[in-house]
Scaffold this active site. Structure first.
Site, mmCIF file in Angstrom:
data_model
loop_
_atom_site.group_PDB
_atom_site.id
_atom_site.type_symbol
_atom_site.label_atom_id
_atom_site.label_comp_id
_atom_site.label_asym_id
_atom_site.label_seq_id
_atom_site.Cartn_x
_atom_site.Cartn_y
_atom_site.Cartn_z
ATOM 1 C CE LYS A 9 -4.206 -1.968 1.813
ATOM 2 N NZ LYS A 9 -4.624 -1.660 0.418
ATOM 3 C CE1 TYR A 49 -1.202 -5.301 -2.133
ATOM 4 C CE2 TYR A 49 0.410 -3.827 -1.146
ATOM 5 C CZ TYR A 49 -0.848 -4.409 -1.153
ATOM 6 O OH TYR A 49 -1.743 -4.089 -0.161
ATOM 7 C CG PHE A 57 -3.388 0.171 -9.128
ATOM 8 C CD1 PHE A 57 -2.881 -0.690 -8.151
ATOM 9 C CD2 PHE A 57 -4.357 -0.300 -9.988
ATOM 10 C CE1 PHE A 57 -3.345 -1.988 -8.038
ATOM 11 C CE2 PHE A 57 -4.827 -1.613 -9.884
ATOM 12 C CZ PHE A 57 -4.316 -2.455 -8.901
ATOM 13 N NE ARG A 85 -11.557 -11.240 -1.005
ATOM 14 C CZ ARG A 85 -10.733 -10.358 -1.554
ATOM 15 N NH1 ARG A 85 -9.578 -10.079 -0.979
ATOM 16 N NH2 ARG A 85 -11.053 -9.752 -2.679
ATOM 17 C CB THR A 91 -11.031 -3.216 -3.636
ATOM 18 O OG1 THR A 91 -10.926 -4.636 -3.627
ATOM 19 C CG2 THR A 91 -9.649 -2.598 -3.737
ATOM 20 N NE ARG A 102 -10.350 -2.899 1.748
ATOM 21 C CZ ARG A 102 -10.076 -3.972 1.017
ATOM 22 N NH1 ARG A 102 -11.039 -4.643 0.427
ATOM 23 N NH2 ARG A 102 -8.825 -4.369 0.875
ATOM 24 C CG ASN A 112 -8.053 -0.285 0.374
ATOM 25 O OD1 ASN A 112 -6.942 -0.303 0.892
ATOM 26 N ND2 ASN A 112 -8.431 -1.187 -0.511
ATOM 27 C CG HIS A 115 -3.742 -6.838 1.706
ATOM 28 N ND1 HIS A 115 -4.034 -6.895 0.359
ATOM 29 C CD2 HIS A 115 -3.210 -8.054 2.020
ATOM 30 C CE1 HIS A 115 -3.673 -8.079 -0.113
ATOM 31 N NE2 HIS A 115 -3.174 -8.794 0.876
ATOM 32 C CD GLU A 126 -1.435 -11.666 0.312
ATOM 33 O OE1 GLU A 126 -1.681 -11.116 -0.776
ATOM 34 O OE2 GLU A 126 -2.227 -11.653 1.273
#
Ligand code: CMP
Length: 139
Positions: A9, A49, A57, A85, A91, A102, A112, A115, A126
């Site tokens: 990100k 998203y 948010f 993950r 998250t 993270r 964070n 993704h 995705e």
């Protein structure tokens, strides 16, 4: 073998963490099979998203994700979705396990750092959102 989508990100790109994050993914036997750097428009971030469009948010998330360059990657490996993950951590960086990406580099639930797809269905959507099949390396 399974594929998942990973995004480094804008917060992590701006902190020069691209190499460190890819190193951790590769060290855990996830193979980068496609990669590109992009600066999403607000509309593209909203499309990507879309699943979160009703969330409070959503506007903040999509503004942040279109605020600077990102690195998008398709990763391949055994149980790639779940393993990515685990390597990323929860998250919210405050709740992420020690040693996860993270926990070490995230500064808030929004900033964070990474993704990762959360299911086979979202991984398919995705990956295809960013890559054509002939842009993905086949081992
Ligand atoms: P990500 O894995 O990219 O998927 C959706 C993102 O929304 C998530 O990481 C967070 O960065 C963000 N997010 C989730 N919950 C919240 C929240 N309560 N407030 C702000 N952002 C959130």
């Amino acid at each position: 073998m399974e594929r998942t989508l990973s995004i480094i990100k804008p917060d992590a790109v701006s902190k020069n963490l691209i190499g460190e994050i890819i190193r951790r993914l590769e060290e855990n036997n996830l193979k980068v099979v496609a990669a590109k750097m992009l600066h999403l428009s607000k509309k593209e971030a909203e499309e990507f998203y879309a699943i979160h469009q009703e969330k409070v948010f959503f506007d903040s998330l999509t503004s942040f994700m279109s605020s600077g360059p990102i690195l998008v990657m398709a990763l391949e490996g055994e149980n790639a979705i779940a393993r990515n993950r685990i390597i990323m951590g929860a998250t919210n960086p405050a709740e992420a396990a020690p040693g996860t990406i993270r926990k070490e580099f995230g500064s808030s639930i929004e900033r964070n750092t990474v993704h990762g797809s959360d299911s086979p269905e979202t991984a398919t959507f995705e990956i295809s959102y960013f890559f054509k099949e002939n842009e993905i390396y086949h081992y």
